[in-house]
Design an enzyme around this catalytic site. Sequence first.
Site, PDB file in Angstrom:
ATOM      1  N   GLU A   1       0.799  -1.226   0.000  1.00  0.00           N
ATOM      2  CA  GLU A   1       0.000   0.000   0.000  1.00  0.00           C
ATOM      3  C   GLU A   1       0.832   1.277   0.000  1.00  0.00           C
ATOM      4  OE1 GLU A   1      -2.360  -0.822   3.450  1.00  0.00           O
ATOM      5  OE2 GLU A   1      -3.839  -1.961   2.323  1.00  0.00           O
TER       6      GLU A   1
ATOM      7  N   GLU B   1      -6.394  -6.850  -2.337  1.00  0.00           N
ATOM      8  CA  GLU B   1      -6.890  -7.250  -1.021  1.00  0.00           C
ATOM      9  C   GLU B   1      -8.408  -7.133  -0.991  1.00  0.00           C
ATOM     10  OE1 GLU B   1      -5.096  -5.228   2.271  1.00  0.00           O
ATOM     11  OE2 GLU B   1      -3.051  -5.552   1.557  1.00  0.00           O
TER      12      GLU B   1
END
Length: 867
Positions: free
Chosen positions: A477, A543
Amino acid sequence: MKKIFLFCVLLLNLKAFSQQRYELNSGWLCVNVKDASASESQISTLGFNTSGWMPATVPGTVLTTLLNNKKVPDPFYGMNNEKIADIYNVGKEHYTYWFVKDFNESAAGNDQVWLQFRGINYKAEIFLNGKKVNQKTHEGMHLRVKYNITKLLSSTGKNRLAVIVYPPDFPGNPNGGQGGDGTIAKGLTTQYTAGWDWIQPTRDRNTGIWDKVTIEKTKGINIQNPHVVTLVPGKRLPGAKQAPAIIKVSVEVENPTGKAISGILQYEIAGKLVKKNVTVSAAASEIKFPDLTLENPRLWWPSGYGKQDLYPVNIRFISANQVLDQENLTVGIRQIDNIWNEHTKSMGAYVNGQKIFIKGGNWIISDAMLRFSDARYDAEVRYHKDMNLNLIRIWGGAILERPEFYNACDKYGLLVFQDFWFSGDCNGRWVDPLKKEDQWTRRNYPDNHPLVLTAIEDQVKMIRNHPSLAFWCGGNEITPPEDILNPIKNDILPRLDGTRKFFDFSNSDEMSYNAIGGNGDGPYGIQDPISFWAVKTFPYNSEVGSVGVGDYESLERFIPKENMIAPQFKSKPDSVWDYHKYIGYNQYINPYGKAKDAKDFAMKAQLVNYDQYRALMEGFSNKMWDWYTGSIIWKTQNPWTALRGQMYDYYLDPNASLYGLRKGSEPLHIMMNPLDSMVTVVNNGLTDRNNLMVQAKVYDMAGKDYFYSQVFNSIGASSVRRFFPLNDFLKKMDQKDGVFVSLKLLNEKQEVLSENIYWLADKNGSYKGLQELKSANLSVSANRTSKNKIAVTLSNPVGNPVAFFNRVALINRETGKRILPAFYDDNYLSVLPGETRVVTVEFHDGEGNLAVEVYGWNVERQKINIQ
């Protein structure tokens, strides 16, 4: 005859000088630094008395050693972790330890002896026979180190190795944040150890000699870091006669003797021998072999697309008919490419020229205390194959996994998406009041950037030959800092690999264009199964996931009896459930009837688990190549006893999530769209499937079947096809108590290729019919078909209701405890009236005294002896 004799003599001569390598994996002792009242040279001398020292677990962490010596309680059970001193509170000295190991080794002639540590966390000083081995302090968890110890060996052949290991410089405050206060990321170590939303803090922060320690003995030359690249041009089909592949091989050769050595450097693959005459000077150098064109190669394919053929490669340096050194490795011949899909706005993965729809799972680490083993790796990766997944993403807050993990991925066909050691949480992506330092400061973690680049070079070399390794990623991320990111992209990976796609970070636009907004991943809690079909999310989602509480037997392993209380909707769960990161099942349990107790809750949770993960993968597959090029579930496993995001528990016991996902991820799969009840077939295969029969039936709660339709048809390769809706028919059925929908896909021999059973709620969204479902007297038998396989036959007589949602478990006949791991080709399955189903169970060789246990929603628990 004379030639044969000379050849045999040469072989014997080469054998006599073959390489020696062994692990120092037993017989270690350790003591806390406060209790070691002697100098480094004294401790590392054989005469020093270690009679009061503890047996140490190496490879392992300090916490593992303390647990194995019963100095601390099991931190994975109940609230025991709260009883263990945290390094942030007691100081680093509490977990600073000396480790010693005595071993026999000597060197003669041109022998060279090497000591290699594959991982120490975090800093270390190393001594051998009273002398310092490392001139510079070892620093960094993610870094192999190797030392030439030839001149430090004892003349008697008896040696003592002593290592003092210091914890991470910045263990961080485990204040409940992701990575605690974030400062754990100031060093090059595992961020999760300060706590995350799926784990409590690891009290020693993984301090120790956590990976293998190896002694290697060579004859002057040391071959290291081989690099094998395979080029497979064009579009290939599994099992077909193949056009040639190109094999490129290079190795680093080190010569520590001080004088040049000449000889033949050679490697062998598939019966082909490639040689090169070389002279190696005193310095280390990289040597490239001429390219090899390999005719009709056996290719490596991802799971679900073809076989995972592997080739052994033997690399040798021969001088004067002596093997001075050799390296053995295993490679797969394949080529991985990435092509942007303009329609989906996401990257598409191609293997051997064929586009692969990515069905992946996120992986944290095998064990939070780094208790790794080949057997555990093999079992965990096999479970991913059993889920019909084809990719595992290694999350950036942990480690580059050990080579044994990639061996298992090579074996089972799981592509690997590999993050480096950065996370949005610790490394500054978001404002976070729980973090000690601001975003600008955290953005530059770790503090030592040159160390990070050195470790990345080393770890790339360690795993780059694995065919399963498919993608590199800068971080979870978030990208690494610019002065780390740019060398990775523009120097390290092009120079040391050059064959794999590098994504700047795990949800970057270059991977999956985020036109929707938000962070680019999630959600993570339970969702309405319809949402997976109806709501368009990120086209290559790194995700997306749900929950995964295990069944009652799983919960019993780590929740004390007094805490086995069914969590209720809109109320805080029991302290132990909360501590183990329970995510509420909320309103999704109540339609099955409010949970009476923990056992009832666990059974109903499995229904939710199955439905969630089946719907997740079905919904993504339904829009294959239209909305999506892939999805990666957050997450498929836990490295400790957590209550979220897992298909199997820490003890390797699968729950219904695994089998719902297995069903929804079938390479050839029949399914029903809950939005319009359209019967749909997905073909992930690389060839067309013709002359298929699509069949649909409905069963009421009494077991009566209502035939709807069956049609012959076909489906193209790597495609989705819609056949007919069931809406009008289901409306006529009224669904006053709910119904079962049975779908089957058959071939011309009437063999079932795919089947799927849905249970539908009544008009009020309740499963009242299931709550009142009559018992089914299921007939069960079990037969051992080989030394490690059992066939369990389940028969449901005509006139019975559906025998719904049956769990098959292999158990010890005397104790009733489950045999773990065990691998079932189906589970949590329903048997229609008049039908027989066979479940194959595979387990490890040597298991005896076995029985099978079966229980279901409306099937009484029974134990079956094995014939």
